[in-house]
Design an enzyme around this catalytic site. Structure first.
Site, PDB file in Angstrom:
ATOM      1  N   HIS A  73       0.826  -1.214   0.000  1.00  0.00           N
ATOM      2  CA  HIS A  73       0.000   0.000   0.000  1.00  0.00           C
ATOM      3  C   HIS A  73       0.861   1.267   0.000  1.00  0.00           C
ATOM      4  CE1 HIS A  73      -2.737   2.877   2.282  1.00  0.00           C
ATOM      5  NE2 HIS A  73      -3.455   2.549   1.214  1.00  0.00           N
ATOM      6  N   ARG A  74       0.810   1.974  -1.111  1.00  0.00           N
ATOM      7  CA  ARG A  74       1.663   3.172  -1.313  1.00  0.00           C
ATOM      8  C   ARG A  74       3.141   2.772  -1.239  1.00  0.00           C
ATOM      9  NH1 ARG A  74      -1.800   7.410   2.620  1.00  0.00           N
ATOM     10  NH2 ARG A  74      -3.820   6.452   2.180  1.00  0.00           N
ATOM     11  N   GLU A 100       1.210  -0.583  -4.985  1.00  0.00           N
ATOM     12  CA  GLU A 100      -0.040   0.190  -5.060  1.00  0.00           C
ATOM     13  C   GLU A 100       0.287   1.662  -5.256  1.00  0.00           C
ATOM     14  OE1 GLU A 100      -3.884   2.111  -3.524  1.00  0.00           O
ATOM     15  OE2 GLU A 100      -1.967   2.236  -2.500  1.00  0.00           O
ATOM     16  N   ASP A 102      -1.431   5.521  -5.997  1.00  0.00           N
ATOM     17  CA  ASP A 102      -2.540   6.457  -6.183  1.00  0.00           C
ATOM     18  C   ASP A 102      -2.098   7.519  -7.183  1.00  0.00           C
ATOM     19  OD1 ASP A 102      -4.159   5.254  -4.171  1.00  0.00           O
ATOM     20  OD2 ASP A 102      -3.010   6.312  -2.643  1.00  0.00           O
ATOM     21  N   HIS A 115      -1.249  10.336  -2.892  1.00  0.00           N
ATOM     22  CA  HIS A 115      -2.585  10.019  -2.383  1.00  0.00           C
ATOM     23  C   HIS A 115      -3.474  11.247  -2.292  1.00  0.00           C
ATOM     24  CE1 HIS A 115      -5.636   9.419   0.773  1.00  0.00           C
ATOM     25  NE2 HIS A 115      -5.701   8.189   0.318  1.00  0.00           N
ATOM     26  N   GLU A 182      -4.621   3.292  -8.651  1.00  0.00           N
ATOM     27  CA  GLU A 182      -5.915   3.901  -8.304  1.00  0.00           C
ATOM     28  C   GLU A 182      -6.089   5.255  -8.969  1.00  0.00           C
ATOM     29  OE1 GLU A 182      -6.776   4.280  -4.117  1.00  0.00           O
ATOM     30  OE2 GLU A 182      -8.570   5.465  -4.514  1.00  0.00           O
ATOM     31  N   GLN A 218      -7.984   0.241  -9.843  1.00  0.00           N
ATOM     32  CA  GLN A 218      -8.964   0.337  -8.765  1.00  0.00           C
ATOM     33  C   GLN A 218      -9.452   1.779  -8.682  1.00  0.00           C
ATOM     34  OE1 GLN A 218      -7.060   0.470  -4.896  1.00  0.00           O
ATOM     35  NE2 GLN A 218      -5.107   1.059  -5.816  1.00  0.00           N
TER      36      GLN A 218
END
Ligand code: G3P
Ligand code: CA
Length: 327
Positions: A73-74, A100, A102, A115, A182, A218
């Site tokens: 995550h990130r 991941e 964003d 993010h 994302e 996503q």
């Protein structure tokens, strides 16, 4: 008179040619949607039909419901400043299945890994990404905030880190890793999906020869996912949902999600054993976010989740190894 007629005819011809080029293009409304930013017609990337032909591939490989995807995550953002190359490098070293990322878009239409819409939390400045040029963003310090906030993880080199563009991340890690990307606030950036798809195409991360799941997209925005699905149906999609209370979906809602996505990502605190079981019975993958405590990881895996977003990929590996070993 004849010369004027001739010039008029030439101008008309040029305009005709230009409008012909626009047959597969539309102007979008944001600054990034104007001028050269054209929207690709459906399926121009792979020439695929609108059938979700690659969804059968969800039964094998990366998207197998029998594996627990380790989604960094990130990046490994528990160990290095989120969304920096250091965080992604650490995620790779810790064997995350996915980086991941964003996405935000700069004023001059470049996708960067970030993010928040505003740079203030993760850099030494402030302002909206969409109001800042790429040059301005690349001049920011994207690591000192982490050293200040997490002194036990601090490294002096982190203060040299910058905000990477999406292409910089892909140039650095290439096809050795998998990407779980994302689209953030896509309604404010109508060119985001087109820009993303062009980058993935340029780097050969989508298409017939690419293993299914090499890239997952996503979003909390259904419209953004539908746009991807229409334009590049080979990319597996995850519908993100933040449930305010106990997670619940009606049968029609599940059917609707299944028409374009392979699964959902949800805040893990909202999940129940029953909900996870029902989704799995419905053939959907489920990836809870953001799970950092081993006890939570173990419980969710027991319930049947098929992947977990975590800031600590090593912890998830330990939990999975322990469970496979009967622990
Ligand atoms: O993408 C899954 C999870 O990352 C969604 O939450 O806010 O961390 O992007 P957020
Ligand atoms: Ca995210």
């Amino acid at each position: 008179m004849e010369l004027r007629m001739y010039l008029f005819a030439v101008i008309c011809f040029v305009l005709l040619l230009m409008s012909g080029c626009g047959a597969e293009a539309r102007m979008t409304t944001s600054a990034c949607g104007s001028g050269a930013v054209a929207t690709m017609a459906p399926n121009t990337l792979t020439g695929m039909t609108t059938d979700r032909k690659n969804f059968s591939a969800a039964k094998t490989g990366l998207l197998s419901p029998n594996r627990i995807l380790n989604i960094a995550h990130r990046g490994a953002s528990g160990y290095a400043p989120e969304h920096t190359l250091a965080s992604y490098q650490k995620a790779k070293e810790l064997d995350g299945d996915y980086l991941e990322i964003d996405l935000q878009m700069t004023k001059d239409c470049t996708l960067v890994a970030m993010h928040d819409e505003d740079v203030s939390r993760t850099t030494n400045s402030d302002g909206k990404v969409s109001d800042l040029s790429l040059d301005a963003i690349e001049a920011l310090d994207a690591g000192t905030w982490f050293n200040d906030e997490y002194p036990y993880q601090a490294e002096s080199a982190f203060s040299q880190l910058t905000v990477p563009t999406l292409e910089e991340v892909i140039d650095t890690f290439g096809s050795e890793v998998n990407y779980y990307i994302e689209t953030k606030t896509p309604s404010e950036e109508p060119a985001m999906v087109d820009t993303l798809l062009r980058i993935l195409q340029k780097h050969h991360l989508v298409g017939e020869d690419v293993p299914s799941g090499k890239v997952i997209i996503q979003s909390f925005s259904k419209n953004s996912l539908l746009e991807v699905h229409q334009k590049e149906p080979s990319i597996p999609l995850i519908q993100l949902i933040h449930f305010r209370k106990k997670a619940m979906l009606t049968d029609p809602e599940v059917d609707e999600i299944k028409s374009y996505a392979v699964g959902i990502g949800a805040n893990y605190e909202s999940l129940s054993k029953e909900f996870v079981g029902e989704l799995r019975n419905d053939g959907l993958l489920i990836h809870p976010y953001t799970v950092n405590e081993p006890a939570d990881m173990k419980r969710l895996i027991d319930w049947g989740v098929t992947g977990i977003f975590t800031n600590y990929p090593d912890r998830l590996h330990d939990v999975v190894d322990g469970m496979e070993g009967g622990g």
